[in-house]
Design an enzyme around this catalytic site. Structure first.
Site, PDB file in Angstrom:
ATOM      1  N   HIS A  32       0.507  -1.392   0.010  1.00 17.99           N
ATOM      2  CA  HIS A  32      -0.187  -0.003  -0.066  1.00 17.99           C
ATOM      3  C   HIS A  32       0.950   1.187  -0.135  1.00 17.99           C
ATOM      4  CE1 HIS A  32       1.078   0.894   4.059  1.00 17.99           C
ATOM      5  NE2 HIS A  32       0.747  -0.571   4.248  1.00 17.99           N
ATOM      6  N   GLU A 107      -2.388  -7.016   7.294  1.00 16.64           N
ATOM      7  CA  GLU A 107      -1.048  -6.932   7.935  1.00 16.64           C
ATOM      8  C   GLU A 107      -1.029  -7.823   9.409  1.00 16.64           C
ATOM      9  OE1 GLU A 107       2.150  -7.003   8.310  1.00 16.64           O
ATOM     10  OE2 GLU A 107       2.579  -4.973   7.581  1.00 16.64           O
TER      11      GLU A 107
END
Length: 238
Positions: A32, A107
């Site tokens: 990202h 994550e």
């Protein structure tokens, strides 16, 4: 010395029965764009953090790059906002109708380290900090965090499921530094994955049931935007 003759007709017929080019599935892994917490040096884990101004520009830059390459059949993303926002930009530019969320691409949960600044982690949460950088892969991080093995297992499982659904095709997957590190280490069996940079392009191929790293940590598309040089490095203490 006599010559060894080859029956050309027989050889030709044999080759027709063999698939010379193996079917290759290409997965373009993207970290990202930069977030407010990335820039501040805070530990995100599974806490939400928005893309900052640089991160938004990075999302545009990577979308423009991927939009000029072979069109993907699908765009997948972690269900965390920073990844989804990056993926939405890519999907729009690549003419993909939707972003498919995969929770197992999120994550790593880093327990009691989440929300702290990296520079204060060792002092405020020494046990969790030590566990995060430990070479003991089955060690869970105190405070509800995952072990490296738990992260790597779910990350690779998600990748396998995507590849199974898209045999011989090209797809884009937007995820996180910790996930990228886990995938790299599982595929290569290396001891370090180096720096995982925001909005980087990392390409893996699946051929004959074997994963291969094609390219890694490519940020050539960010030359006019810039990026945090420190990136994410789960192998070296800040």
């Amino acid at each position: 010395m006599g010559h060894e003759w080859i029956d050309a007709e027989r050889e030709f017929k044999w080759s027709e029965d063999v698939k010379v080019e193996s079917e290759v599935t290409e997965i373009v892994l993207v970290r990202h764009g930069e977030t407010t917490w990335n820039a501040a040096g805070r530990i995100q884990g599974q806490i939400e953090s928005d893309l900052n101004e640089v991160g938004l520009k990075q999302a545009v830059a990577i979308a423009e790059r991927l939009g000029k390459e072979e069109r993907p059949v699908a765009v997948y993303s972690s269900d965390l906002k920073r990844a989804k926002d990056t993926a939405l930009m890519i999907a729009k530019t690549c003419f993909c109708p939707e972003v498919i969320e995969v929770p197992d691409l999120k994550e790593r949960h880093v327990g009691s380290l989440q929300g702290l600044y990296w520079k204060e982690g060792a002092e405020k949460e020494p046990e969790a900090y030590s566990a995060f950088f430990s070479s003991q892969n089955d060690l869970e991080i105190p405070g509800g965090g995952e072990s490296f093995d738990q992260l790597a297992d779910r990350s690779m499982d998600a990748l396998e499921q995507i590849a199974k659904k898209h045999k011989g095709e090209r797809v884009i997957v937007v995820t996180h530094g910790g996930v990228l590190r886990a995938i790299y280490l599982r595929i290569t069996q290396a001891s370090s994955a180096g720096k995982l940079l925001n909005a980087s392009v990392n390409v893996v191929h699946l051929r004959d049931q074997k994963w291969i790293i094609d390219s890694w940590s490519d940020v050539s598309h960010l030359s006019s935007v810039g990026f945090l040089q420190r990136g994410f490095d789960g192998d070296a203490k800040p």
